[in-house]
Design a protein around this motif. Sequence first.
Motif, PDB file in Angstrom:
ATOM      1  N   TYR A   1     -22.914  45.010  59.480  1.00 38.78           N
ATOM      2  CA  TYR A   1     -22.950  43.565  59.707  1.00 38.78           C
ATOM      3  C   TYR A   1     -21.953  43.113  60.771  1.00 38.78           C
ATOM      4  O   TYR A   1     -21.878  41.923  61.080  1.00 38.78           O
ATOM      5  CB  TYR A   1     -22.686  42.815  58.399  1.00 38.78           C
ATOM      6  CG  TYR A   1     -23.871  42.863  57.462  1.00 38.78           C
ATOM      7  CD1 TYR A   1     -24.884  41.913  57.519  1.00 38.78           C
ATOM      8  CD2 TYR A   1     -23.991  43.883  56.525  1.00 38.78           C
ATOM      9  CE1 TYR A   1     -25.969  41.971  56.685  1.00 38.78           C
ATOM     10  CE2 TYR A   1     -25.077  43.961  55.671  1.00 38.78           C
ATOM     11  CZ  TYR A   1     -26.067  42.997  55.757  1.00 38.78           C
ATOM     12  OH  TYR A   1     -27.155  43.065  54.917  1.00 38.78           O
ATOM     13  N   GLY A   2     -21.160  44.032  61.324  1.00 40.01           N
ATOM     14  CA  GLY A   2     -20.205  43.664  62.360  1.00 40.01           C
ATOM     15  C   GLY A   2     -19.111  42.742  61.858  1.00 40.01           C
ATOM     16  O   GLY A   2     -18.703  41.802  62.546  1.00 40.01           O
TER      17      GLY A   2
ATOM     18  N   ASP B   1     -25.324  46.646  52.827  1.00 37.51           N
ATOM     19  CA  ASP B   1     -26.352  47.536  53.386  1.00 37.51           C
ATOM     20  C   ASP B   1     -26.064  48.972  52.972  1.00 37.51           C
ATOM     21  O   ASP B   1     -26.374  49.378  51.860  1.00 37.51           O
ATOM     22  CB  ASP B   1     -26.403  47.361  54.906  1.00 37.51           C
ATOM     23  CG  ASP B   1     -27.696  47.910  55.500  1.00 37.51           C
ATOM     24  OD1 ASP B   1     -28.325  48.770  54.852  1.00 37.51           O
ATOM     25  OD2 ASP B   1     -28.070  47.501  56.607  1.00 37.51           O
ATOM     26  N   CYS B   2     -25.417  49.766  53.822  1.00 43.40           N
ATOM     27  CA  CYS B   2     -25.200  51.181  53.465  1.00 43.40           C
ATOM     28  C   CYS B   2     -24.126  51.362  52.396  1.00 43.40           C
ATOM     29  O   CYS B   2     -24.117  52.348  51.675  1.00 43.40           O
ATOM     30  CB  CYS B   2     -24.838  51.997  54.704  1.00 43.40           C
ATOM     31  SG  CYS B   2     -23.134  51.766  55.273  1.00 43.40           S
ATOM     32  N   GLY B   3     -23.199  50.418  52.300  1.00 46.79           N
ATOM     33  CA  GLY B   3     -22.184  50.469  51.254  1.00 46.79           C
ATOM     34  C   GLY B   3     -20.955  51.303  51.583  1.00 46.79           C
ATOM     35  O   GLY B   3     -20.019  51.349  50.791  1.00 46.79           O
TER      36      GLY B   3
ATOM     37  N   ASP C   1     -18.350  41.974  45.808  1.00 49.79           N
ATOM     38  CA  ASP C   1     -19.618  41.247  45.697  1.00 49.79           C
ATOM     39  C   ASP C   1     -19.509  39.827  46.250  1.00 49.79           C
ATOM     40  O   ASP C   1     -20.458  39.313  46.843  1.00 49.79           O
ATOM     41  CB  ASP C   1     -20.081  41.213  44.240  1.00 49.79           C
ATOM     42  CG  ASP C   1     -20.583  42.569  43.761  1.00 49.79           C
ATOM     43  OD1 ASP C   1     -20.907  43.422  44.615  1.00 49.79           O
ATOM     44  OD2 ASP C   1     -20.644  42.782  42.543  1.00 49.79           O
ATOM     45  N   GLN C   2     -18.348  39.212  46.073  1.00 48.13           N
ATOM     46  CA  GLN C   2     -18.173  37.860  46.617  1.00 48.13           C
ATOM     47  C   GLN C   2     -18.128  37.894  48.138  1.00 48.13           C
ATOM     48  O   GLN C   2     -18.649  36.986  48.797  1.00 48.13           O
ATOM     49  CB  GLN C   2     -16.904  37.222  46.036  1.00 48.13           C
ATOM     50  CG  GLN C   2     -17.087  36.845  44.566  1.00 48.13           C
ATOM     51  CD  GLN C   2     -15.798  36.391  43.916  1.00 48.13           C
ATOM     52  OE1 GLN C   2     -14.733  36.395  44.532  1.00 48.13           O
ATOM     53  NE2 GLN C   2     -15.892  36.016  42.650  1.00 48.13           N
ATOM     54  N   VAL C   3     -17.511  38.935  48.703  1.00 46.81           N
ATOM     55  CA  VAL C   3     -17.503  39.087  50.164  1.00 46.81           C
ATOM     56  C   VAL C   3     -18.934  39.305  50.659  1.00 46.81           C
ATOM     57  O   VAL C   3     -19.378  38.689  51.644  1.00 46.81           O
ATOM     58  CB  VAL C   3     -16.588  40.258  50.590  1.00 46.81           C
ATOM     59  CG1 VAL C   3     -16.744  40.567  52.079  1.00 46.81           C
ATOM     60  CG2 VAL C   3     -15.136  39.929  50.266  1.00 46.81           C
ATOM     61  N   THR C   4     -19.670  40.159  49.973  1.00 48.60           N
ATOM     62  CA  THR C   4     -21.055  40.439  50.360  1.00 48.60           C
ATOM     63  C   THR C   4     -21.887  39.158  50.324  1.00 48.60           C
ATOM     64  O   THR C   4     -22.689  38.906  51.236  1.00 48.60           O
ATOM     65  CB  THR C   4     -21.667  41.499  49.419  1.00 48.60           C
ATOM     66  OG1 THR C   4     -20.856  42.668  49.450  1.00 48.60           O
ATOM     67  CG2 THR C   4     -23.083  41.848  49.851  1.00 48.60           C
TER      68      THR C   4
END
Length: 62
Positions: free
Chosen positions: A7-8, A37-39, A26-29
Amino acid sequence: MIVCLCYGVSDRQICQLADEGACTVDQVTARCGAGGDCGSCRKTIAELVGDAAEAADQIKAA
Ligand code: FES
């Protein structure tokens, strides 16, 4: 430094989100996509936001 290549998203952006109240990966995501994405960046995000539970999971998974 870019933390999430998918996500850059940079460490500065993640620290900014942490300052705004994001305290888990999860909150950042949810806010910027990083980690969704890839994790592979989730451990670094966990360290930046102080998400001890996620960091422990990532260490166990490694
Ligand atoms: S590098 Fe962050 S989800 Fe892939």
